[in-house]
Design an enzyme around this catalytic site. Structure first.
Site, PDB file in Angstrom:
ATOM      1  N   GLU A 141      -4.349   0.662  -3.800  1.00 25.74           N
ATOM      2  CA  GLU A 141      -2.959   1.128  -3.736  1.00 25.74           C
ATOM      3  C   GLU A 141      -1.986  -0.054  -3.712  1.00 25.74           C
ATOM      4  O   GLU A 141      -0.949  -0.037  -4.388  1.00 25.74           O
ATOM      5  CB  GLU A 141      -2.753   2.007  -2.508  1.00 25.74           C
ATOM      6  CG  GLU A 141      -3.458   3.344  -2.586  1.00 25.74           C
ATOM      7  CD  GLU A 141      -3.251   4.191  -1.354  1.00 25.74           C
ATOM      8  OE1 GLU A 141      -3.364   5.422  -1.446  1.00 25.74           O
ATOM      9  OE2 GLU A 141      -2.982   3.606  -0.273  1.00 25.74           O
ATOM     10  N   GLU A 176       0.837  -1.211   0.000  1.00 28.43           N
ATOM     11  CA  GLU A 176       0.000   0.000   0.000  1.00 28.43           C
ATOM     12  C   GLU A 176       0.867   1.256   0.000  1.00 28.43           C
ATOM     13  O   GLU A 176       0.595   2.230  -0.722  1.00 28.43           O
ATOM     14  CB  GLU A 176      -0.905  -0.025   1.229  1.00 28.43           C
ATOM     15  CG  GLU A 176      -1.771   1.194   1.413  1.00 28.43           C
ATOM     16  CD  GLU A 176      -2.446   1.187   2.774  1.00 28.43           C
ATOM     17  OE1 GLU A 176      -2.748   2.283   3.284  1.00 28.43           O
ATOM     18  OE2 GLU A 176      -2.656   0.093   3.344  1.00 28.43           O
ATOM     19  N   ASP A 207       0.968   3.920  -3.122  1.00 24.27           N
ATOM     20  CA  ASP A 207       0.617   5.321  -2.895  1.00 24.27           C
ATOM     21  C   ASP A 207       1.613   6.251  -3.586  1.00 24.27           C
ATOM     22  O   ASP A 207       1.227   7.230  -4.244  1.00 24.27           O
ATOM     23  CB  ASP A 207       0.569   5.586  -1.390  1.00 24.27           C
ATOM     24  CG  ASP A 207       0.221   7.025  -1.073  1.00 24.27           C
ATOM     25  OD1 ASP A 207      -0.864   7.479  -1.469  1.00 24.27           O
ATOM     26  OD2 ASP A 207       1.034   7.703  -0.425  1.00 24.27           O
ATOM     27  N   ASN A 265      -7.309   1.069   0.090  1.00 21.56           N
ATOM     28  CA  ASN A 265      -5.972   0.607   0.450  1.00 21.56           C
ATOM     29  C   ASN A 265      -5.553  -0.574  -0.434  1.00 21.56           C
ATOM     30  O   ASN A 265      -4.390  -0.683  -0.839  1.00 21.56           O
ATOM     31  CB  ASN A 265      -5.930   0.190   1.920  1.00 21.56           C
ATOM     32  CG  ASN A 265      -6.147   1.372   2.849  1.00 21.56           C
ATOM     33  OD1 ASN A 265      -6.008   2.519   2.457  1.00 21.56           O
ATOM     34  ND2 ASN A 265      -6.491   1.083   4.093  1.00 21.56           N
TER      35      ASN A 265
END
Length: 348
Positions: free
Chosen positions: A135, A63, A67, A132
């Site tokens: 990502e 994650e 990001d 999440n």
């Protein structure tokens, strides 16, 4: 991700790899090479998976990686798509595209949320679980096929087929209005505190603001205008209200303390000394001097020496108003009767 983590992914309780590959093909538009990265990306920490050393296995590291990749790839796409737009516009557009709320909606629309491995509780309890996982999926694509694959996925699969980038960019969300609505509904006090007012390297003004709710610090934001900075700080405050229960607790604790102080009765009576300071106290006379001698200033002047009344004296002069006027004399009564009789004779 370490080699041990990748090896441990093989132990995750997933369905048949062939079936997972087929489902991922429908979601991301291509077949994965190394399925282990995607298995880990779809594993939420609530699943309770651990390696031989008791270390949890979940998608939070992927994650983090995803990001950073989303900021880079979406920033690049926005930069190319909106030629000539200033930095503030580009930043705001990218932020809206990669927000957890937007990614969560994408994950559900793509069917990605149905592949997440968790403890079996309803996924609505965690509104950010799907975002999440999106990502983490981007991080898995990067480890599996590289940066160019991530760029193609975001540009051709997401922003070309599933998101209207122009509509997102020009849709103005009034975060300040939404925050004000929340504070009024909950009867809490809010203010915007300006932190700075500077200029950038091009001489453009830059403002920084902080949101205070019941004195508790909320979000911070900066922009090329006060309105823009307050919008950014309002948005960050709203995000904190959604994801940080302790932030809300602190606000209402502060409100409780304030209202308690306002409602507490005053135990000490007020001091009247200050209220009487405008009264000029007269000097007390001794008992033995009941009839003191009058000074020249206190002697009443003769009628010819009476001081002329000032304008202030005239304003409060009530001498012409009397309740018991003097009775008329006998001569006045006779004169009035003669005048009345004469007037009656003229009218006949």
């Amino acid at each position: 991700m370490t080699l041990r983590d990748i090896i441990e992914c093989l132990r995750l309780p997933f369905r048949d790899d062939k079936e997972l590959r087929r489902q991922l093909r429908q979601v991301i538009g291509f077949y994965p090479n190394d399925i282990r990265h995607y298995k880990l990306a779809l594993t939420h920490k609530s699943s309770g998976q651990r390696n031989d050393k008791g270390k949890p296995l979940h998608n939070e590291r992927l994650e983090f990686l995803g990001d950073a990749l989303l900021d880079a790839t979406v920033g690049h796409i926005v930069f190319e798509h909106f030629e000539g737009k200033r930095e503030g516009f580009l930043t705001n557009t990218r932020s809206k595209l990669v927000s957890r709320e937007s990614l969560g909606k994408l994950a559900k629309e793509m069917g990605l949320s149905e592949l997440i491995q968790s403890n079996g509780q309803p996924r609505s309890h965690n509104s950010y679980m799907a975002g999440n996982a999106f990502e983490a999926l981007v991080g898995a694509i990067y480890l599996d096929q590289g940066y160019d694959a991530v760029m193609r996925f975001m540009k051709k699969r997401i922003l070309a087929q599933m998101v209207n980038i122009d509509k997102v960019a020009y849709k103005e969300v009034n975060f300040k209005s939404k925050l004000l609505e929340w504070t009024q509904k909950n009867r809490v006090r809010m203010e915007y505190k300006m932190l700075k007012q500077t200029t950038d390297d091009k001489g453009s003004p830059v403002f920084g603001f902080l949101v205070l709710i019941e004195g508790v610090e909320g979000g911070k934001g900066q922009g090329y205008s006060k309105k823009e900075a307050q919008q950014v700080s309002s948005k960050e405050t709203l995000e904190r209200l959604r994801r940080e229960p302790q932030f809300i607790d602190a606000i209402f604790q502060a409100k409780s303390e304030r209202t308690k102080m306002e409602e507490e009765p005053v135990a000490v009576p007020p001091d009247l000394k200050a209220e009487r300071e405008f009264i000029i106290e007269q000097p007390k006379k001794d008992a033995d001097s009941a009839a003191p001698q009058k000074s020249k200033m206190s002697q009443k002047p003769k009628p010819s020496q009476q001081p002329q009344a000032s304008a202030d004296d005239d304003e409060f002069d009530l001498s012409d108003i009397t309740h018991n006027p003097a009775e008329p004399s006998r001569e006045d009564i006779i004169a009035a009767a003669e005048a009345a009789a004469f007037s009656e004779g003229e009218t006949k």
